[in-house]
Design a protein around this motif. Structure first.
Motif, PDB file in Angstrom:
ATOM      1  N   THR A  66      71.750  -5.658   4.241  1.00 18.98           N
ATOM      2  CA  THR A  66      73.201  -5.700   2.488  1.00 18.98           C
ATOM      3  C   THR A  66      74.481  -4.806   2.970  1.00 18.98           C
ATOM      4  O   THR A  66      75.311  -5.729   2.850  1.00 18.98           O
ATOM      5  CB  THR A  66      72.076  -5.386   1.465  1.00 18.98           C
ATOM      6  OG1 THR A  66      72.017  -3.808   1.757  1.00 18.98           O
ATOM      7  CG2 THR A  66      71.334  -6.131   0.829  1.00 18.98           C
ATOM      8  N   SER A  67      74.039  -3.451   3.795  1.00 22.32           N
ATOM      9  CA  SER A  67      74.760  -2.899   4.172  1.00 22.32           C
ATOM     10  C   SER A  67      75.822  -3.314   5.500  1.00 22.32           C
ATOM     11  O   SER A  67      77.204  -3.702   5.139  1.00 22.32           O
ATOM     12  CB  SER A  67      75.169  -1.416   4.937  1.00 22.32           C
ATOM     13  OG  SER A  67      73.750  -1.257   3.904  1.00 22.32           O
ATOM     14  N   GLU A  95      63.731 -11.343   7.107  1.00 21.35           N
ATOM     15  CA  GLU A  95      65.126 -11.390   5.874  1.00 21.35           C
ATOM     16  C   GLU A  95      65.359 -12.463   5.829  1.00 21.35           C
ATOM     17  O   GLU A  95      65.060 -12.918   6.311  1.00 21.35           O
ATOM     18  CB  GLU A  95      66.500 -10.731   6.597  1.00 21.35           C
ATOM     19  CG  GLU A  95      65.790  -8.876   6.636  1.00 21.35           C
ATOM     20  CD  GLU A  95      66.365  -7.391   5.832  1.00 21.35           C
ATOM     21  OE1 GLU A  95      66.441  -8.078   4.470  1.00 21.35           O
ATOM     22  OE2 GLU A  95      66.625  -6.846   6.097  1.00 21.35           O
ATOM     23  N   GLY A 155      72.629  -1.408  10.454  1.00 18.63           N
ATOM     24  CA  GLY A 155      72.061  -0.979   9.592  1.00 18.63           C
ATOM     25  C   GLY A 155      70.518   0.397   9.118  1.00 18.63           C
ATOM     26  O   GLY A 155      70.038  -0.104  11.062  1.00 18.63           O
ATOM     27  N   ILE A 156      70.816   1.362   8.490  1.00 18.79           N
ATOM     28  CA  ILE A 156      69.018   2.120   8.576  1.00 18.79           C
ATOM     29  C   ILE A 156      68.538   2.630   7.215  1.00 18.79           C
ATOM     30  O   ILE A 156      68.975   1.892   6.201  1.00 18.79           O
ATOM     31  CB  ILE A 156      69.758   3.361   8.406  1.00 18.79           C
ATOM     32  CG1 ILE A 156      70.100   3.782  10.130  1.00 18.79           C
ATOM     33  CG2 ILE A 156      68.256   4.422   9.319  1.00 18.79           C
ATOM     34  CD1 ILE A 156      70.758   5.011   9.699  1.00 18.79           C
ATOM     35  N   MET A 162      61.811  -1.402   3.602  1.00 19.37           N
ATOM     36  CA  MET A 162      61.865  -2.380   4.323  1.00 19.37           C
ATOM     37  C   MET A 162      61.121  -3.094   4.633  1.00 19.37           C
ATOM     38  O   MET A 162      61.094  -4.602   4.845  1.00 19.37           O
ATOM     39  CB  MET A 162      62.698  -1.901   5.672  1.00 19.37           C
ATOM     40  CG  MET A 162      64.309  -1.061   5.374  1.00 19.37           C
ATOM     41  SD  MET A 162      65.494  -2.307   4.782  1.00 19.37           S
ATOM     42  CE  MET A 162      64.755  -3.499   5.447  1.00 19.37           C
ATOM     43  N   ARG A 165      60.144  -5.287   1.261  1.00 16.99           N
ATOM     44  CA  ARG A 165      61.702  -6.396   1.691  1.00 16.99           C
ATOM     45  C   ARG A 165      61.448  -7.580   2.489  1.00 16.99           C
ATOM     46  O   ARG A 165      61.636  -8.708   2.267  1.00 16.99           O
ATOM     47  CB  ARG A 165      62.966  -6.043   1.327  1.00 16.99           C
ATOM     48  CG  ARG A 165      64.167  -6.552   1.473  1.00 16.99           C
ATOM     49  CD  ARG A 165      65.439  -6.388   1.257  1.00 16.99           C
ATOM     50  NE  ARG A 165      65.933  -6.111   2.828  1.00 16.99           N
ATOM     51  CZ  ARG A 165      67.131  -5.517   2.809  1.00 16.99           C
ATOM     52  NH1 ARG A 165      67.681  -4.596   1.587  1.00 16.99           N
ATOM     53  NH2 ARG A 165      68.209  -5.371   3.674  1.00 16.99           N
ATOM     54  N   PHE A 186      66.781  -1.497  13.180  1.00 19.10           N
ATOM     55  CA  PHE A 186      66.564  -2.380  14.286  1.00 19.10           C
ATOM     56  C   PHE A 186      65.054  -2.761  14.431  1.00 19.10           C
ATOM     57  O   PHE A 186      64.174  -3.344  15.427  1.00 19.10           O
ATOM     58  CB  PHE A 186      66.596  -1.941  15.334  1.00 19.10           C
ATOM     59  CG  PHE A 186      68.040  -1.543  15.826  1.00 19.10           C
ATOM     60  CD1 PHE A 186      69.009  -2.655  16.163  1.00 19.10           C
ATOM     61  CD2 PHE A 186      68.437  -0.260  15.845  1.00 19.10           C
ATOM     62  CE1 PHE A 186      70.209  -1.855  16.917  1.00 19.10           C
ATOM     63  CE2 PHE A 186      69.799  -0.038  16.094  1.00 19.10           C
ATOM     64  CZ  PHE A 186      70.698  -0.704  16.511  1.00 19.10           C
TER      65      PHE A 186
HETATM   66  O1  G3H Z   1      67.571  -1.939   9.740  1.00 18.74           O
HETATM   67  C1  G3H Z   1      67.819  -1.289   8.648  1.00 18.74           C
HETATM   68  C2  G3H Z   1      68.461  -2.456   6.835  1.00 18.74           C
HETATM   69  O2  G3H Z   1      68.477  -3.682   7.656  1.00 18.74           O
HETATM   70  C3  G3H Z   1      69.606  -1.605   6.164  1.00 18.74           C
HETATM   71  O3  G3H Z   1      68.954  -2.887   4.954  1.00 18.74           O
HETATM   72  O4  G3H Z   1      71.825  -2.190   4.688  1.00 18.74           O
HETATM   73  O5  G3H Z   1      70.449  -3.529   3.042  1.00 18.74           O
HETATM   74  O6  G3H Z   1      69.756  -1.234   3.133  1.00 18.74           O
HETATM   75  P1  G3H Z   1      70.594  -2.417   4.005  1.00 18.74           P
END
Ligand code: G3H
Length: 255
Positions: A66-67, A95, A155-156, A162, A165, A186
């Protein structure tokens, strides 16, 4: 320069930069856990930073989340960096389509007036499928582009958040929990010493490849991500952090 000359954020940025040994840190106001607008601002700041370093004809690899979706939403053409190529950093990680690297990559390219290549690989991959898929000419071609990336934006995430999700199997969830994984980036899960606890088997960029890339930019904010950010940077493969006030303030408590 005297401390009194620096704003509160500048002091925070410097502290984080020094402690995590980063090249550059940018903090935006607020807490992205609570307000969508804060995440958008994080995205906009990431785009501004990206434009400040990007040069024409370069390749940008992006991850999902989402970031990163916020980064894609705020993307705009650059007046100096034209003809850039956008690629997903790695194949599918489980995802939803709107959070996938492919989707984000295509949107970023469109908004930047650039070009893009996508990775069509099923996930998760078995060892056999992995070995044969990397021999496919079309996959080989994009893997070549990915390895040539000049910039990576990623993103992290919090490890357990994660894994859930992405609907990880019971076995993987157990591995992540018993190994005390704290962060994810990653498709790699790290504990609080930066050790890899689990790695999602997919094609594309591998952790080792990051060392060869000059600009690796992490975009992660929200108070809930402070521990994850701290854990991820223990293995130090990214040089820039774009975060928010809430994550930054929580982060320095742990220093
Ligand atoms: O790899 C890290 C995640 O994709 C972060 O996901 O930006 O939805 O928290 P987010």
């Amino acid at each position: 320069l005297f401390m009194s000359d620096l704003s509160e954020f500048n002091v925070l940025e410097q502290q984080i930069k020094d402690t995590l040994n980063l090249e550059h840190v940018i903090i935006t106001p607020g807490n992205s856990d609570e307000h969508a607008l804060v995440k958008q601002e994080l995205g906009k700041t990431a785009v501004d930073y990206l434009h400040s370093i990007l040069v024409s004809n370069q390749t940008v690899a992006v991850t999902g989340g989402t970031s990163m979706t916020a980064v894609a939403e705020m993307m705009r053409p650059s007046n100096h960096a034209v003809n850039c190529l956008f690629v997903p950093a790695r194949g599918g990680l489980g995802e939803r389509v709107e959070n996938q690297a492919n989707t984000i990559c295509a949107e970023m390219a469109k908004k930047a007036n650039g070009d893009y290549r996508l990775l069509y690989v099923p996930d998760p991959l078995s060892e056999d499928t992995y070995q044969s898929i990397i021999e496919e000419p079309s996959v080989k071609e994009i893997l070549h582009n990915i390895r040539q990336a000049n910039v990576v934006v990623h993103g992290i995430g919090d490890a357990l958040t994660m894994a859930k999700r992405r609907k990880a199997s019971e076995e993987v969830l157990h591995k992540i929990q018993s190994g005390n994984a704290v962060s994810e980036a990653f498709g790699y899960y790290f504990d609080d010493t930066g050790e890899v606890i689990h790695k999602v088997r997919t094609v594309g960029m591998q952790l080792e490849d990051l060392s060869k890339i000059k600009s690796v930019i992490a975009v992660a904010g929200g108070k809930s991500k402070a521990k994850a950010i701290h854990s991820y940077f223990k293995q130090g493969k990214s040089s820039v952090l774009i975060t928010d006030e809430a994550a930054a303030k929580e982060l320095i408590k742990g220093f």
